[in-house]
Design a protein around this motif. Structure first.
Motif, PDB file in Angstrom:
ATOM      1  N   GLU A 219       0.842  -1.191   0.000  1.00  0.00           N
ATOM      2  CA  GLU A 219       0.000   0.000   0.000  1.00  0.00           C
ATOM      3  C   GLU A 219       0.876   1.240   0.000  1.00  0.00           C
ATOM      4  N   LEU A 220       0.313   2.319  -0.533  1.00  0.00           N
ATOM      5  CA  LEU A 220       1.021   3.593  -0.597  1.00  0.00           C
ATOM      6  C   LEU A 220       0.618   4.444   0.596  1.00  0.00           C
ATOM      7  N   LEU A 221       1.603   4.953   1.301  1.00  0.00           N
ATOM      8  CA  LEU A 221       1.364   5.838   2.437  1.00  0.00           C
ATOM      9  C   LEU A 221       1.904   7.227   2.116  1.00  0.00           C
ATOM     10  N   VAL A 222       1.164   8.237   2.549  1.00  0.00           N
ATOM     11  CA  VAL A 222       1.657   9.607   2.485  1.00  0.00           C
ATOM     12  C   VAL A 222       1.806  10.088   3.925  1.00  0.00           C
ATOM     13  N   LEU A 223       3.037  10.392   4.304  1.00  0.00           N
ATOM     14  CA  LEU A 223       3.345  10.861   5.650  1.00  0.00           C
ATOM     15  C   LEU A 223       3.749  12.327   5.599  1.00  0.00           C
ATOM     16  N   PHE A 224       3.583  13.005   6.726  1.00  0.00           N
ATOM     17  CA  PHE A 224       4.102  14.368   6.821  1.00  0.00           C
ATOM     18  C   PHE A 224       4.931  14.465   8.084  1.00  0.00           C
ATOM     19  N   SER A 225       6.156  14.944   7.917  1.00  0.00           N
ATOM     20  CA  SER A 225       7.108  15.004   9.019  1.00  0.00           C
ATOM     21  C   SER A 225       7.803  16.365   8.973  1.00  0.00           C
ATOM     22  N   PRO A 226       8.699  16.647   9.923  1.00  0.00           N
ATOM     23  CA  PRO A 226       9.476  17.892   9.822  1.00  0.00           C
ATOM     24  C   PRO A 226      10.270  18.010   8.519  1.00  0.00           C
TER      25      PRO A 226
ATOM     26  N   ILE B  63       6.316  12.809   2.714  1.00  0.00           N
ATOM     27  CA  ILE B  63       7.073  11.610   2.341  1.00  0.00           C
ATOM     28  C   ILE B  63       6.091  10.571   1.813  1.00  0.00           C
ATOM     29  N   ASP B  64       6.228  10.186   0.550  1.00  0.00           N
ATOM     30  CA  ASP B  64       5.473   9.071  -0.016  1.00  0.00           C
ATOM     31  C   ASP B  64       6.312   7.809   0.145  1.00  0.00           C
ATOM     32  N   CYS B  65       5.702   6.757   0.668  1.00  0.00           N
ATOM     33  CA  CYS B  65       6.450   5.515   0.871  1.00  0.00           C
ATOM     34  C   CYS B  65       5.536   4.324   0.660  1.00  0.00           C
ATOM     35  N   VAL B  66       6.143   3.156   0.600  1.00  0.00           N
ATOM     36  CA  VAL B  66       5.420   1.910   0.365  1.00  0.00           C
ATOM     37  C   VAL B  66       5.528   1.030   1.604  1.00  0.00           C
ATOM     38  N   SER B  67       4.397   0.412   1.974  1.00  0.00           N
ATOM     39  CA  SER B  67       4.373  -0.485   3.125  1.00  0.00           C
ATOM     40  C   SER B  67       3.790  -1.829   2.719  1.00  0.00           C
ATOM     41  N   ARG B  68       4.277  -2.882   3.350  1.00  0.00           N
ATOM     42  CA  ARG B  68       3.658  -4.192   3.169  1.00  0.00           C
ATOM     43  C   ARG B  68       2.300  -4.200   3.861  1.00  0.00           C
TER      44      ARG B  68
END
Length: 227
Positions: free
Chosen positions: A13-20, A24-29
């Motif tokens: 699945e595709l995750l969109v995170l927001f950090s300092p 950040i777009d990333c992929v997770s199992r």
């Protein structure tokens, strides 16, 4: 902060995170152990590994959830709107600790019970300030006059005098202009202690909605009934 989660493949699945660091777009199992940790509106600590195209989420642990928001439909709606505002307003992976802190502070305060529409209006104007696109309220944006600022023009960039009023300008009363200016400069302690009149808040809310939708028209589905 998890902003968005969507299926990518059967096992990913595709995750969109927001950090300092910014977005950040990333992929997770896909994993049942991670299901509750990766829902939008969840704060997590994540360890990422560089992948061929997108970073891969290796480890994740829960930092914060918002139980108060999840139990209140109206506040949950506003929280979801703020997540989508961040997706629109801060799309790149550019270090932006101020935007991250503003989002966390706004969601924490919304969860704690601060008046929702005041808080959202405050957050929107603070986000616009970070983007360098907040409305000018101290002088006419067209001629520079500080007198008779009785109109508001989204297209022009804020308050305008009667002589500079153009098509689409909306009336701007003194109390509404003062409330908007207060939202631009106030901290949350001052916001919580404010006692504006309901009609002033309503009129200001309409102007802020117009301002946000002019910049981010795709947010209309969240704001159509929220002005």
């Amino acid at each position: 902060m998890v902003l968005r989660r969507q299926p990518l493949r059967d096992t990913q699945e595709l995750l969109v995170l927001f950090s300092p660091r910014g977005r950040i777009d990333c992929v997770s199992r896909v994993s049942t152990r991670r299901t509750g940790l990766l829902e939008p509106l969840t704060c997590v600590r994540a360890h990422l590994r560089l992948g061929r195209s997108l970073p891969q989420l290796e480890e994740v642990s829960l930092e914060r959830t918002y139980s108060g928001l999840l139990a209140d439909y109206e506040r949950l709606h506003w929280a979801g709107y703020l997540l989508n505002l961040w997706l629109e307003a801060f799309p790149g992976e550019i270090e932006n600790n101020d935007a991250y802190r503003l989002l966390r502070l706004s969601l924490d305060s919304l969860d704690a019970g601060l008046q929702a529409e005041w808080l959202v209006s405050w957050c929107e104007l603070q986000a616009m300030r970070l983007l360098g696109s907040d409305p000018q309220l101290r002088r006419c944006v067209r001629c520079g006059s500080e007198q008779s600022l009785t109109w508001f023009s989204v297209e022009a960039g804020g308050a305008v005098c009667p002589e500079c009023r153009g098509p689409g300008a909306r009336p701007l009363t003194g109390p509404v202009r003062e409330w908007l200016a207060f939202l631009q400069r106030a901290n949350l302690l001052r916001l919580a202690a404010a006692r504006p009149e309901a009609e002033v808040v309503l009129q200001a809310r309409g102007l802020i909605v117009d301002w946000v939708l002019y910049a981010f028209p795709r947010l209309e589905r969240f704001l159509k009934g929220g002005a």
